[in-house]
Design an enzyme around this catalytic site. Structure first.
Site, mmCIF file in Angstrom:
data_model
loop_
_atom_site.group_PDB
_atom_site.id
_atom_site.type_symbol
_atom_site.label_atom_id
_atom_site.label_comp_id
_atom_site.label_asym_id
_atom_site.label_seq_id
_atom_site.Cartn_x
_atom_site.Cartn_y
_atom_site.Cartn_z
ATOM 1 N N SER A 99 3.718 3.870 -5.369
ATOM 2 C CA SER A 99 4.021 2.826 -5.657
ATOM 3 C C SER A 99 3.621 1.963 -6.802
ATOM 4 O O SER A 99 4.387 0.822 -7.259
ATOM 5 C CB SER A 99 3.475 1.641 -4.527
ATOM 6 O OG SER A 99 4.126 1.977 -3.133
ATOM 7 N N LYS A 102 6.667 0.520 -8.804
ATOM 8 C CA LYS A 102 7.225 -0.974 -8.412
ATOM 9 C C LYS A 102 6.897 -1.709 -9.694
ATOM 10 O O LYS A 102 7.183 -2.800 -9.888
ATOM 11 C CB LYS A 102 6.557 -1.430 -7.221
ATOM 12 C CG LYS A 102 7.064 -0.799 -6.139
ATOM 13 C CD LYS A 102 6.475 -1.650 -4.911
ATOM 14 C CE LYS A 102 7.093 -0.942 -3.672
ATOM 15 N NZ LYS A 102 6.070 0.188 -3.150
ATOM 16 N N SER A 159 2.650 -4.557 -1.612
ATOM 17 C CA SER A 159 3.526 -3.364 -2.163
ATOM 18 C C SER A 159 4.502 -2.761 -1.085
ATOM 19 O O SER A 159 4.990 -1.736 -0.838
ATOM 20 C CB SER A 159 2.572 -1.899 -2.158
ATOM 21 O OG SER A 159 3.210 -0.751 -3.002
#
Length: 424
Positions: A99, A102, A159
């Site tokens: 993640s 991101k 997240s």
């Protein structure tokens, strides 16, 4: 007396236009300009000046030892304002980063906010595709409506895969086009070891990055000051004043446990292991710590803390010149400003070892050839900081106000005024 007035009038009428034409700013289509002199009789264009600066200490060291993060596949410690690497381990190794992907999605969202293309208050209707995303999420349902601000909050703190896809579709129409934007962004940053296949970081063949690339991406994300308003919060709520009030707890526990920590992004998948891009600030120094491929969250947090401890214990930042303090001046004879101050584009910082005493540094400038008009923020030269013969900093010189060339009539009146005042 009358004869004198008549002679003065004839002089003004017939001589000044020729004087204007002869002294007109030498600006051509290929941006060539006449060399001018400043008050010291030195040429303004393509000249260097040595200016005594503050006493400070200098260079940083890279440490390639594994001792600080033995459990990580790779990692890096960087000072944010200078971009100097303090510690590295396999910094260019291509690995899954989960993640932490991101962060690039966050950059694109913030760029769209800052440009006015979208607003924090915009309401996004969640698609079934976004709602069906697995992994970490804020449990969006198809056709649910949520503000951009709350979706960004869910991405930054929890997240949220579903929130990230919802924002990708809102900005680009679909996730595929948004991922293209993400890959273009890393290319614009000059990164060579990053390719994205999705916007969430879920495991997928050919989706990877590196510790160095992640540090540069984190540095870019931190240039958008709004990010810290979200990443520094440990707990918050979504769907407030509804029956489905949702408690958000930051996946980055360091924002609560580590002194000065206020971001930035966690990550975990089977392929990536446990990853973290952390940032912390103490005094005037901000550090970025990257750890990738840890075995569990506890080790991830402890080794990230060890990196940050190492940086704060051994390094310091000295500001040579604030970006609010001018460095140089340019003089004009036929412009809307007779004198314009030049500034560093950003604070001039030098990373130093805490153990080393102060040294004498010198600051120098080199002004490029310029063509009027000049726009506020325009780069007009370079500024250098030297430690003896070694250049330890290079940055841009900018103007902070617009400067235009005077028109013919304005030049005429300016010269007439100077004659009356006895200047020429």
């Amino acid at each position: 007396m009358k004869k004198f007035v008549v002679l003065l009038y004839l002089l003004v009428v017939f001589m000044i236009p020729f004087n204007i034409l002869a002294e007109e700013e030498c600006i051509s289509s290929d941006s060539e300009v006449c060399n001018k002199q400043n008050d010291n009789g030195e040429e303004n264009n393509n000249t260097e000046k040595e200016i005594e600066s503050n006493k400070l200490d200098g260079d940083n060291n890279s440490n390639g030892e594994d001792s600080l993060i033995p459990g990580a596949v790779s990692g890096l410690l960087m000072e944010e304002s200078t971009g100097k690497i303090i510690f590295e381990k396999n910094k260019d190794k291509q690995v899954a980063i989960a993640s932490m992907t991101k962060m690039v999605a966050q950059i694109i969202i913030l760029e769209n906010i800052e440009s006015g293309k979208i607003k924090w208050t915009d309401i996004v209707t969640v698609s079934k595709n976004a709602a069906d995303m697995g992994g970490s999420q804020i449990y969006l349902s198809a056709n649910e409506k949520m503000s951009v601000k709350d979706l960004f909050k869910g991405i930054s703190m929890a997240s949220a895969n579903d929130g990230t896809v919802a924002m990708a579709e809102y900005i680009a129409g679909n996730e595929k086009k948004f991922v293209q934007m993400m890959n273009q962004k890393v290319q614009d940053l000059g990164l060579k070891n990053t390719v994205f296949k999705n916007c969430t970081g879920l495991d997928e063949e050919g989706h990877f990055s590196s510790a160095y690339d992640m540090a540069i991406i984190a540095k870019e994300l931190l240039s958008h000051k709004e990010i810290l308003k979200f990443s520094s919060v440990y707990e918050d709520y979504l769907r407030v004043n509804t029956p489905n009030k949702f408690w958000l707890v930051n996946t980055n526990k360091l924002v609560r446990l580590y002194d000065g920590a206020d971001g930035l992004k966690t990550g975990h998948t089977d392929n990536a292991g446990y990853c973290l891009a952390a940032t912390a600030k103490r005094d005037n120094m901000r550090l970025i710590a990257i750890v990738l491929g840890e075995d569990n969250a506890k080790i991830r947090n402890s080794e990230t803390s060890a990196l940050l401890d190492y940086g704060f214990s051994n390094k310091k930042v000295h500001t040579v010149k604030k970006s609010t303090k001018f460095i140089e001046k340019i003089n004009f004879s036929k412009a809307t400003k007779s004198e314009v101050k030049l500034y560093s584009e950003k604070d001039i910082n030098i990373l130093q070892d805490k153990s080393v005493g102060n040294k004498e540094y010198k600051l120098s400038t080199k002004i490029d050839k310029y063509q009027l008009p000049l726009k506020s923020g325009q780069v007009v030269g370079k500024v250098y900081v030297k430690d003896g013969k070694n250049t330890v900093y290079t940055g841009n010189l900018i103007v902070k106000e617009d400067v235009k060339q005077l028109k013919f009539f304005e030049l005429y009146m300016s010269n007439l005024r100077d004659i009356v005042l006895g200047v020429i």
